[in-house]
Design a protein around this motif. Structure first.
Motif, mmCIF file in Angstrom:
data_model
loop_
_atom_site.group_PDB
_atom_site.id
_atom_site.type_symbol
_atom_site.label_atom_id
_atom_site.label_comp_id
_atom_site.label_asym_id
_atom_site.label_seq_id
_atom_site.Cartn_x
_atom_site.Cartn_y
_atom_site.Cartn_z
ATOM 1 N N UNK A 112 17.321 -10.978 -9.271
ATOM 2 C CA UNK A 112 18.499 -9.862 -9.121
ATOM 3 C C UNK A 112 18.973 -9.105 -10.158
ATOM 4 N N UNK A 113 18.878 -9.843 -11.566
ATOM 5 C CA UNK A 113 19.231 -9.162 -12.677
ATOM 6 C C UNK A 113 18.095 -8.205 -13.505
ATOM 7 N N UNK A 114 16.856 -8.225 -12.785
ATOM 8 C CA UNK A 114 15.766 -7.488 -13.022
ATOM 9 C C UNK A 114 15.556 -6.314 -12.570
ATOM 10 N N UNK A 115 15.889 -6.332 -11.147
ATOM 11 C CA UNK A 115 15.283 -5.467 -10.142
ATOM 12 C C UNK A 115 16.596 -4.722 -9.490
ATOM 13 N N UNK A 116 16.268 -3.740 -8.952
ATOM 14 C CA UNK A 116 17.388 -2.876 -8.032
ATOM 15 C C UNK A 116 17.376 -3.303 -6.554
ATOM 16 N N UNK A 117 16.472 -3.728 -6.148
ATOM 17 C CA UNK A 117 16.075 -3.906 -4.643
ATOM 18 C C UNK A 117 17.276 -4.919 -4.367
ATOM 19 N N UNK A 132 9.059 -5.407 3.320
ATOM 20 C CA UNK A 132 9.356 -3.995 2.389
ATOM 21 C C UNK A 132 10.163 -4.037 1.446
ATOM 22 N N UNK A 133 11.061 -5.139 1.162
ATOM 23 C CA UNK A 133 12.018 -5.474 0.072
ATOM 24 C C UNK A 133 11.040 -6.111 -0.643
ATOM 25 N N UNK A 134 10.352 -7.188 -0.504
ATOM 26 C CA UNK A 134 9.690 -7.957 -1.159
ATOM 27 C C UNK A 134 8.557 -6.976 -1.964
ATOM 28 N N UNK A 135 8.001 -6.027 -1.209
ATOM 29 C CA UNK A 135 6.903 -5.108 -1.920
ATOM 30 C C UNK A 135 7.638 -4.382 -2.807
ATOM 31 N N UNK A 136 8.789 -3.563 -2.546
ATOM 32 C CA UNK A 136 9.613 -2.821 -3.479
ATOM 33 C C UNK A 136 9.920 -3.858 -4.737
ATOM 34 N N UNK A 137 10.139 -4.800 -4.733
ATOM 35 C CA UNK A 137 10.608 -5.875 -5.889
ATOM 36 C C UNK A 137 9.170 -5.925 -6.649
ATOM 37 N N UNK A 183 0.722 -1.283 -0.061
ATOM 38 C CA UNK A 183 0.083 -0.069 0.199
ATOM 39 C C UNK A 183 0.860 1.241 0.011
ATOM 40 N N UNK A 184 2.031 1.117 0.523
ATOM 41 C CA UNK A 184 3.031 2.424 0.526
ATOM 42 C C UNK A 184 3.524 2.295 -0.828
ATOM 43 N N UNK A 185 4.198 1.430 -1.214
ATOM 44 C CA UNK A 185 5.328 1.503 -2.443
ATOM 45 C C UNK A 185 4.511 1.759 -3.611
ATOM 46 N N UNK A 186 3.156 1.361 -3.805
ATOM 47 C CA UNK A 186 2.440 1.611 -4.795
ATOM 48 C C UNK A 186 1.971 2.948 -5.054
ATOM 49 N N UNK A 187 2.826 3.665 -4.670
ATOM 50 C CA UNK A 187 2.245 5.348 -4.601
ATOM 51 C C UNK A 187 1.919 5.737 -5.796
#
Length: 295
Positions: A272-277, A203-208, A33-37
């Motif tokens: 890891x090759x697709x995301x910056x998290x 948090x990391x999972x949501x960002x990913x 809910x927070x990261x999908x701003x």
């Protein structure tokens, strides 16, 4: 049955894209809910009243489909699950409905509104005989929870515009990692099962997930932390923060009804090759402290 009407304005081109988060009051849901701003987020909860959300039991398949059809989301993230592994053994009907059958109805409605679906799954679809599982490895669950999640995966993948995200040991304010931190901080002994997994902060999972939604990836993708035993993880917590408690390794946990895979760790090299998290162990554990600071 009388159809429910939700107070959302539909079809207004001035509004941002809409995301529907099922299980929005859970650990992952809170972070989503927070990261999908950049989305207008509609989210659900299932039990106690939570202001701002829509009450929904995903076992009520008519209401589930109705919500998708009426909100017409661009993206649906399914973070709703029955994750009590022992509870799934004793209440198999609820387990299969929540983790499996609900996904069938979600996908059926998503097809109609052409929504992109992200379904969150688990490392427990594997038997744990060797660990470091890649996306193409053949699942073989050893408990009913894992079996029900595998059924959910099959339903999700029956829809071309879907992504199954397999993850492991998600934590925020609940789970083994917060428990170990509290116990060690209070000077208590932590009994740590020697099995391996790949814990990740919510948090990391949501960002990913947010990044992957932007890429509109499909298929199956592992998104999890580093392979670690629960014993080594507890020792790492003790060392990182200089905590007074003790860690004791145990071979098994008394009272478990369901069998657990010994090494359910996931290989997330593709993600890891697709995301910056950053998915390293220390980075994930640092998120735990950030959550505590704002609570």
């Amino acid at each position: 049955m009388r159809r429910r009407i939700y107070p959302f304005i539909l079809g207004d081109p001035g509004l941002p894209m809409r995301a529907l988060v099922l299980g929005g009051s859970g650990q992952l849901g809170l972070e989503l809910r927070e990261v999908l701003s950049n989305y207008e987020v509609v989210w659900t909860y299932s039990s106690r009243e939570v202001p701002g959300g829509v009450k929904l039991d995903v076992r009520d398949f008519n209401s589930l489909e109705d919500l998708v059809l009426r909100t017409r989301p661009d993206v649906v993230v399914n973070a709703a699950a029955f994750t009590d592994v022992d509870g799934c053994e004793t209440d198999r009907e609820r387990c299969l409905k929540v983790n499996g059958e609900a996904v069938k109805h979600l996908v059926r409605a998503a097809r109609v509104v052409e929504a992109y679906v992200v379904h969150v799954s688990t490392d427990y679809v594997f038997d744990g005989e060797r660990g470091n599982y890649a996306e193409e490895d053949v699942p073989n669950p050893v408990n009913y929870y894992g079996l029900s999640k595998l059924v959910g995966e099959a339903y999700a993948l029956s829809y071309d515009d879907s992504l199954v995200v397999r993850t492991s040991g998600v934590f925020r304010h609940k789970g083994y990692v917060p428990y170990a931190l509290r116990a060690l901080r209070e000077g208590r002994e932590v009994a740590a099962f020697r099995g391996y997994y790949s814990p990740i902060s919510a948090r990391k999972l949501a960002q990913a997930v947010h990044e992957l939604v932007g890429q509109r990836r499909t298929g199956v993708l592992n998104v999890a932390g580093e392979r670690v035993s629960r014993y080594d993880l507890a020792v790492k917590l003790k060392e990182m923060y200089g905590l007074p408690g003790k860690v004791r390794e145990v071979q098994d946990v008394q009272g478990w009804k369901a069998r657990r895979p010994f090494d359910s760790s996931l290989n997330s090299s593709r993600a890891r090759g697709l995301i910056s998290v950053e998915l390293g162990l220390e980075e994930n554990l640092e998120d735990l402290l950030k959550v505590e600071e704002v609570r």
